[in-house]
Enzyme design. Structure first.
Site, PDB file in Angstrom:
ATOM      1  N   LYS A  94     -71.854  78.215 -17.056  1.00 54.82           N
ATOM      2  CA  LYS A  94     -70.986  79.605 -17.018  1.00 54.82           C
ATOM      3  C   LYS A  94     -69.713  79.414 -17.879  1.00 54.82           C
ATOM      4  O   LYS A  94     -68.485  79.775 -17.549  1.00 54.82           O
ATOM      5  CB  LYS A  94     -70.780  80.002 -15.759  1.00 54.82           C
ATOM      6  CG  LYS A  94     -71.783  80.364 -14.712  1.00 54.82           C
ATOM      7  CD  LYS A  94     -71.314  80.955 -13.354  1.00 54.82           C
ATOM      8  CE  LYS A  94     -72.386  81.507 -12.510  1.00 54.82           C
ATOM      9  NZ  LYS A  94     -72.939  80.271 -11.782  1.00 54.82           N
ATOM     10  N   ALA A  96     -66.816  80.492 -20.431  1.00 52.18           N
ATOM     11  CA  ALA A  96     -66.026  81.628 -20.211  1.00 52.18           C
ATOM     12  C   ALA A  96     -64.951  81.600 -21.179  1.00 52.18           C
ATOM     13  O   ALA A  96     -63.747  82.410 -20.833  1.00 52.18           O
ATOM     14  CB  ALA A  96     -65.861  82.144 -18.949  1.00 52.18           C
ATOM     15  N   THR A 101     -63.304  76.759 -28.193  1.00 50.38           N
ATOM     16  CA  THR A 101     -63.216  76.072 -27.063  1.00 50.38           C
ATOM     17  C   THR A 101     -64.439  75.820 -26.272  1.00 50.38           C
ATOM     18  O   THR A 101     -65.086  74.698 -26.105  1.00 50.38           O
ATOM     19  CB  THR A 101     -62.231  76.710 -26.068  1.00 50.38           C
ATOM     20  OG1 THR A 101     -60.874  76.765 -26.604  1.00 50.38           O
ATOM     21  CG2 THR A 101     -62.367  75.759 -24.613  1.00 50.38           C
ATOM     22  N   ARG A 241     -80.129  76.897  -1.761  1.00 53.75           N
ATOM     23  CA  ARG A 241     -80.350  76.521  -0.302  1.00 53.75           C
ATOM     24  C   ARG A 241     -81.429  76.987   0.563  1.00 53.75           C
ATOM     25  O   ARG A 241     -81.810  76.299   1.536  1.00 53.75           O
ATOM     26  CB  ARG A 241     -79.005  77.048   0.435  1.00 53.75           C
ATOM     27  CG  ARG A 241     -77.725  76.147  -0.283  1.00 53.75           C
ATOM     28  CD  ARG A 241     -76.639  76.791   0.216  1.00 53.75           C
ATOM     29  NE  ARG A 241     -76.063  78.143  -0.603  1.00 53.75           N
ATOM     30  CZ  ARG A 241     -75.304  78.977  -0.540  1.00 53.75           C
ATOM     31  NH1 ARG A 241     -74.382  78.799   0.389  1.00 53.75           N
ATOM     32  NH2 ARG A 241     -74.980  80.014  -1.470  1.00 53.75           N
TER      33      ARG A 241
HETATM   34  O1  6AU Z   1     -79.708  80.034  -3.691  1.00 51.15           O
HETATM   35  P1  6AU Z   1     -78.016  79.668  -3.473  1.00 51.15           P
HETATM   36  O2  6AU Z   1     -77.120  80.711  -2.967  1.00 51.15           O
HETATM   37  O3  6AU Z   1     -78.185  78.337  -2.553  1.00 51.15           O
HETATM   38  O4  6AU Z   1     -77.605  79.315  -4.879  1.00 51.15           O
HETATM   39  C1  6AU Z   1     -77.546  80.030  -5.895  1.00 51.15           C
HETATM   40  C2  6AU Z   1     -77.036  79.532  -7.473  1.00 51.15           C
HETATM   41  C3  6AU Z   1     -75.773  78.977  -7.411  1.00 51.15           C
HETATM   42  C4  6AU Z   1     -74.907  79.788  -8.222  1.00 51.15           C
HETATM   43  O5  6AU Z   1     -74.003  79.177  -8.807  1.00 51.15           O
HETATM   44  C5  6AU Z   1     -75.920  80.478  -9.061  1.00 51.15           C
HETATM   45  O6  6AU Z   1     -77.050  80.577  -8.021  1.00 51.15           O
HETATM   46  N1  6AU Z   1     -75.541  82.111  -9.303  1.00 51.15           N
HETATM   47  C6  6AU Z   1     -75.568  82.485 -10.434  1.00 51.15           C
HETATM   48  C7  6AU Z   1     -75.778  81.869 -11.803  1.00 51.15           C
HETATM   49  C8  6AU Z   1     -77.168  81.166 -11.653  1.00 51.15           C
HETATM   50  O7  6AU Z   1     -75.390  81.910 -12.845  1.00 51.15           O
HETATM   51  C9  6AU Z   1     -74.969  83.703 -10.826  1.00 51.15           C
HETATM   52  C10 6AU Z   1     -74.868  84.740  -9.499  1.00 51.15           C
HETATM   53  O8  6AU Z   1     -74.324  85.764 -10.035  1.00 51.15           O
HETATM   54  N2  6AU Z   1     -75.026  84.285  -8.545  1.00 51.15           N
HETATM   55  C11 6AU Z   1     -75.177  82.816  -8.081  1.00 51.15           C
HETATM   56  O9  6AU Z   1     -75.598  82.716  -7.016  1.00 51.15           O
HETATM   57  O10 6AU Z   1     -76.021  77.705  -8.038  1.00 51.15           O
END
Ligand code: 6AU
Length: 276
Positions: A94, A96, A101, A241
């Protein structure tokens, strides 16, 4: 027809970006549109999960900066497993910041992300210069970039004209930007009549996917594979998860059971979408 109605294989043959072609090809070959997000802090748990899910996923998503015992051998082993089980690697960095940079953050430091991550992602908030910077490092290495167009968390600001502007930024750099983190298909979003969107094929990777929970205590929101892939036309489901729970002292048999369950649900939703 629009990309979300075509098979992953048809799209793999035509895509302009090498990382996108590889990903779509693996999806078809392994019959998996599942990416597992391995968000754990110890490398033993990290590799226990990857060994178990590797044969069932198209993409392993990492946050390498949360590993407490990170060293260069982690990357070597991750690359070995990527070849052994045939999955691509997506470092969920991510980015930003301003162009100059992000060039350094992508290529230097401890992680040297550009050397091993086939795909990484960036926020659109700095404007097109973030893509210019990342592309200067990533294009020579055949990498692909994903822009965050919509976030899954409650109250996210990534809506309306922000999402449209993110898609327009991607459209201007289709050699490098291969898709979006989003909850819906994005083809043609924000395009004017004069924009050339023919042949546009953005992959949509959807996080916030769960079969059992609807959210967590910190604003995450979950939808099912059927909702994101069939109803909303997303291409890849990202599950963390839902597959490994807390991710400590990993029960690999339980992880295997869950990964197969999510793989089947994601593939079924895709088959229903492309009607074959
Ligand atoms: O299934 P979870 O909730 O355990 O994990 C979701 C994963 C995490 C977040 O950093 C990522 O997805 N994520 C992202 C990404 C992939 O960029 C964007 C977002 O809007 N929501 C999100 O959960 O590693």
């Amino acid at each position: 027809s629009s990309p979300h109605l075509q098979t992953y294989n048809e799209r793999a043959k035509k895509h302009a970006n090498k990382a996108a072609r590889a990903l779509l090809g693996i999806m078809e070959e392994k019959q998996s549109n599942l990416s597992v997000s391995v968000d754990v802090t110890k490398s033993k748990d990290f590799f226990d999960i990857i060994e178990a899910v590797g044969p069932h996923v198209c993409l392993i998503k990492t946050h390498v900066d949360i590993l407490e015992d990170f060293d260069a051998t982690v990357i070597d082993r991750l690359q070995e497993l990527s070849e052994k089980h045939k999955f691509l690697i997506f470092e969920d960095r991510k980015f930003a910041d301003i162009g100059s940079t992000v060039v350094l953050q992508y290529s230097k430091g401890i992680y040297k992300i550009a050397d091993w991550a086939h795909i990484t992602n960036a926020h659109a908030v700095p404007g097109p210069s973030i893509i210019t910077g990342l592309a200067s490092v990533g294009i020579p290495k055949d990498r692909g970039l994903i822009l965050l167009a919509e976030m899954s968390s409650k109250g996210a600001l990534t809506t309306g004209s922000y999402t449209e502007d993110a898609v327009r930024m991607a459209r201007a750099r289709r050699d490098f930007v291969i898709g979006f983190i989003a909850q819906h298909r994005m083809e043609g979003v924000g395009a004017s009549d004069t924009d050339n969107i023919a042949g546009e094929d953005f992959l949509v990777l959807a996080p916030g996917v769960g079969l059992d929970a609807t959210g967590d205590a910190m604003g995450q929101q979950y939808r099912t594979p059927e909702q994101v892939v069939f109803e909303s036309g997303c291409d890849v489901i990202i599950v963390g998860r839902g597959i490994y729970g807390k991710g400590e002292n990993v029960d690999t048999l339980e992880v295997l059971k869950q990964v197969q369950r999510y793989q089947a649900a994601g593939w079924e939703a895709y088959k229903k979408r492309v009607q074959c």
